[in-house]
Design an enzyme around this catalytic site. Structure first.
Site, short mmCIF file in Angstrom:
data_model
loop_
_atom_site.label_atom_id
_atom_site.label_comp_id
_atom_site.label_asym_id
_atom_site.label_seq_id
_atom_site.Cartn_x
_atom_site.Cartn_y
_atom_site.Cartn_z
N GLU A 190 47.24 -67.63 0.59
CA GLU A 190 47.23 -69.31 0.56
C GLU A 190 47.82 -69.92 1.76
OE1 GLU A 190 50.15 -70.60 -2.87
OE2 GLU A 190 48.98 -72.49 -3.16
N ARG B 194 58.61 -59.36 -3.14
CA ARG B 194 58.60 -59.75 -3.66
C ARG B 194 58.46 -58.91 -4.65
NH1 ARG B 194 58.65 -64.92 -1.11
NH2 ARG B 194 56.64 -65.15 -2.33
P1 AMP Z 1 48.13 -64.54 -2.80
O1 AMP Z 1 47.18 -64.09 -2.51
O2 AMP Z 1 47.57 -66.32 -2.80
O3 AMP Z 1 47.19 -64.43 -4.87
O4 AMP Z 1 48.89 -65.08 -2.72
C1 AMP Z 1 50.21 -64.14 -3.27
C2 AMP Z 1 51.16 -63.62 -2.59
O5 AMP Z 1 51.92 -65.24 -1.98
C3 AMP Z 1 52.77 -63.40 -3.79
O6 AMP Z 1 52.64 -62.09 -3.20
C4 AMP Z 1 53.69 -64.50 -3.13
O7 AMP Z 1 54.36 -63.75 -3.35
C5 AMP Z 1 52.97 -65.52 -2.25
N1 AMP Z 1 53.12 -66.76 -2.61
C6 AMP Z 1 51.77 -67.76 -2.59
N2 AMP Z 1 52.20 -68.22 -2.46
C7 AMP Z 1 53.26 -69.14 -3.33
C8 AMP Z 1 53.92 -70.17 -3.83
N3 AMP Z 1 53.05 -71.50 -4.57
N4 AMP Z 1 55.27 -70.07 -4.66
C9 AMP Z 1 55.62 -69.02 -3.86
N5 AMP Z 1 55.08 -67.69 -3.85
C10 AMP Z 1 53.38 -67.88 -2.64
#
Ligand code: AMP
Length: 177
Positions: free
Chosen positions: A101, A64
């Site tokens: 995550e 995205r």
């Molecule tokens: P992080 O590395 O944990 O900051 O995760 C970020 C990436 O995971 C981003 O590129 C988001 O597209 C996706 N992502 C993580 N959690 C969510 C969520 N709750 N809703 C949508 N996308 C998420």
């Protein structure tokens, strides 16, 4: 950006419970993409985060981050650099593994994507734990890029992702939950 525009943008984000795993509240940005006014608000707000700083390259993270990053790069008259999940880029790459995550991931960037000293703006749709952005920031650093800003459409503040990112780089999120 007016508070009214931000409120309209926020109303365009769709919450999808338990996707892709139980317990995750997924922030679905596709309604924003489908709505020309919200799409314009989103890109305009992300561009504002750069202020007067010259941006040479916008880096977007798979997948995205490509959508938002490419639109931001176009408006800033900057180049666009994709950071992709492992195995997708055809040329020589640098890579970085990190924890998400909801899982484990390895991202890659082309070794010649950024020239030494170029000003780089990192764009993604959402900041959760910060693992993805921190890994991307390390790749940008490895390429010799000068990371001048981190811009996210959405920040999940309760996950404290900011704490995992370089404090010296301005971090902007348009919507926080
Ligand atoms: P992080 O590395 O944990 O900051 O995760 C970020 C990436 O995971 C981003 O590129 C988001 O597209 C996706 N992502 C993580 N959690 C969510 C969520 N709750 N809703 C949508 N996308 C998420």
């Amino acid at each position: 950006m007016t508070p009214e525009s931000i409120a309209r943008l926020s109303a365009g984000i769709r919450d999808v419970p338990d996707f892709p795993k139980p317990g995750i509240l997924f922030k679905d940005i596709t309604p924003v993409l489908a709505h020309p006014e919200l799409w314009d608000i989103a890109i305009s707000a992300l561009i504002e985060t750069a202020g007067d700083t010259r941006i040479d390259k916008v880096v977007g993270i798979d997948a995205r981050g490509f959508i938002f990053g490419a639109a931001v790069a176009d408006r800033l008259k900057a180049g666009f650099i994709p950071i992709r999940k492992k195995g997708k880029l055809p040329y020589q790459t640098f890579e970085k593994a990190y924890t998400l995550e909801y899982g484990e991931e390895v991202i890659q960037v082309h070794q010649d994507a950024i020239a030494e000293g170029e000003n780089v703006l990192l764009v993604d749709d959402l900041l959760a734990t910060g693992g993805t952005a921190a890994a991307a920031a390390e790749l940008i650093d490895q390429l010799g890029g000068n990371l001048v800003g981190l811009a996210f459409l959405i920040e999940l503040t309760f996950l404290k992702g900011r704490d995992n990112l370089p404090a010296s780089v301005p971090l902007h999120s348009i919507l926080s939950y």
